[in-house]
Motif scaffolding. Structure first.
Motif, PDB file in Angstrom:
ATOM      1  N   GLY A   1       0.820  -1.210   0.000  1.00 13.26           N
ATOM      2  CA  GLY A   1       0.000   0.000   0.000  1.00 13.26           C
ATOM      3  C   GLY A   1       0.850   1.254   0.000  1.00 13.26           C
ATOM      4  O   GLY A   1       2.050   1.196   0.259  1.00 13.26           O
ATOM      5  N   ASP A   2       0.191   2.407  -0.243  1.00 16.17           N
ATOM      6  CA  ASP A   2       0.886   3.697  -0.320  1.00 16.17           C
ATOM      7  C   ASP A   2       0.581   4.478   0.965  1.00 16.17           C
ATOM      8  O   ASP A   2      -0.566   4.925   1.187  1.00 16.17           O
ATOM      9  N   ALA A   3       1.587   4.600   1.833  1.00 17.21           N
ATOM     10  CA  ALA A   3       1.374   5.218   3.144  1.00 17.21           C
ATOM     11  C   ALA A   3       0.873   6.662   3.035  1.00 17.21           C
ATOM     12  O   ALA A   3       0.029   7.098   3.812  1.00 17.21           O
ATOM     13  N   GLU A   4       1.402   7.418   2.038  1.00 16.88           N
ATOM     14  CA  GLU A   4       0.960   8.806   1.899  1.00 16.88           C
ATOM     15  C   GLU A   4      -0.537   8.868   1.585  1.00 16.88           C
ATOM     16  O   GLU A   4      -1.290   9.633   2.193  1.00 16.88           O
ATOM     17  N   ALA A   5      -0.968   7.998   0.639  1.00 12.77           N
ATOM     18  CA  ALA A   5      -2.399   7.978   0.302  1.00 12.77           C
ATOM     19  C   ALA A   5      -3.197   7.528   1.515  1.00 12.77           C
ATOM     20  O   ALA A   5      -4.281   8.025   1.807  1.00 12.77           O
ATOM     21  N   GLY A   6      -2.620   6.608   2.297  1.00 15.42           N
ATOM     22  CA  GLY A   6      -3.292   6.124   3.504  1.00 15.42           C
ATOM     23  C   GLY A   6      -3.459   7.238   4.515  1.00 15.42           C
ATOM     24  O   GLY A   6      -4.508   7.385   5.142  1.00 15.42           O
ATOM     25  N   LYS A   7      -2.422   8.073   4.634  1.00 14.46           N
ATOM     26  CA  LYS A   7      -2.481   9.175   5.613  1.00 14.46           C
ATOM     27  C   LYS A   7      -3.657  10.088   5.284  1.00 14.46           C
ATOM     28  O   LYS A   7      -4.411  10.513   6.164  1.00 14.46           O
ATOM     29  N   ALA A  69      -7.897  -0.809  -2.263  1.00 13.58           N
ATOM     30  CA  ALA A  69      -6.683   0.012  -2.364  1.00 13.58           C
ATOM     31  C   ALA A  69      -6.592   0.947  -1.160  1.00 13.58           C
ATOM     32  O   ALA A  69      -5.521   1.100  -0.554  1.00 13.58           O
ATOM     33  N   ASP A  70      -7.715   1.572  -0.793  1.00 16.73           N
ATOM     34  CA  ASP A  70      -7.732   2.441   0.397  1.00 16.73           C
ATOM     35  C   ASP A  70      -7.279   1.645   1.619  1.00 16.73           C
ATOM     36  O   ASP A  70      -6.472   2.112   2.425  1.00 16.73           O
ATOM     37  N   ASN A  73      -3.660   1.026   1.602  1.00 16.69           N
ATOM     38  CA  ASN A  73      -2.929   2.269   1.894  1.00 16.69           C
ATOM     39  C   ASN A  73      -2.994   2.614   3.376  1.00 16.69           C
ATOM     40  O   ASN A  73      -1.997   3.014   3.992  1.00 16.69           O
ATOM     41  N   ALA A  76      -0.641   0.361   5.199  1.00 14.87           N
ATOM     42  CA  ALA A  76       0.758   0.784   5.026  1.00 14.87           C
ATOM     43  C   ALA A  76       1.047   1.990   5.918  1.00 14.87           C
ATOM     44  O   ALA A  76       2.085   2.071   6.587  1.00 14.87           O
ATOM     45  N   TYR A  77       0.096   2.922   5.959  1.00 17.80           N
ATOM     46  CA  TYR A  77       0.288   4.130   6.766  1.00 17.80           C
ATOM     47  C   TYR A  77       0.465   3.786   8.249  1.00 17.80           C
ATOM     48  O   TYR A  77       1.457   4.162   8.870  1.00 17.80           O
TER      49      TYR A  77
END
Lengths: 81, 81
Positions: A1-7, A69-70, A73, A76-77
């Protein structure tokens, strides 16, 4: 996942799970540093209704608006905190 | 709960959750430093069947042999790691 998108998605989680992933109330879990694959599995269990009772209904409603995907993410965040 | 009594009970948990509460496999949650009231609620949810899917059946069978006191002691033990 993408931590930035998760944030970006985590705003709605912070109320209970804390802005830094340390839960505001001890009946809620800390998420900071938790294993990402476990977090994904847990969120999907709430989304599918495999988890019931207690705060599960709140979590299920939160998950309704999230895509896989959310969820990846967010996992990951929080695992990176 | 009583962390010492919890430690004695934790032998059966260590295989998956790690001797120090850091899970051996990332699909299992770390328990070290998790909030005790949350850990109790989670264990009871497995015991009651409120949690299904994935590894839930394994956890439900583990919980079958535990009393509420055991559960409180395990929660105290892992939250203190």
């Amino acid at each position: 996942g993408d931590a930035e998108a998760g944030k970006a998605k985590a705003a709605m989680c912070a109320a209970c799970h804390g802005a830094n992933g340390k839960a505001a109330i001890p009946t809620y879990p800390n998420l900071a540093g938790q294993n990402a694959p476990y977090l994904e599995a847990a969120m999907k269990a709430y989304k599918s209704g495999d988890r019931k009772g207690g705060q599960a209904p709140v979590m299920t409603s939160m998950m309704a608006s999230l895509s896989d995907a959310d969820i990846a993410n967010l996992a990951a965040y929080y695992s990176g905190l």
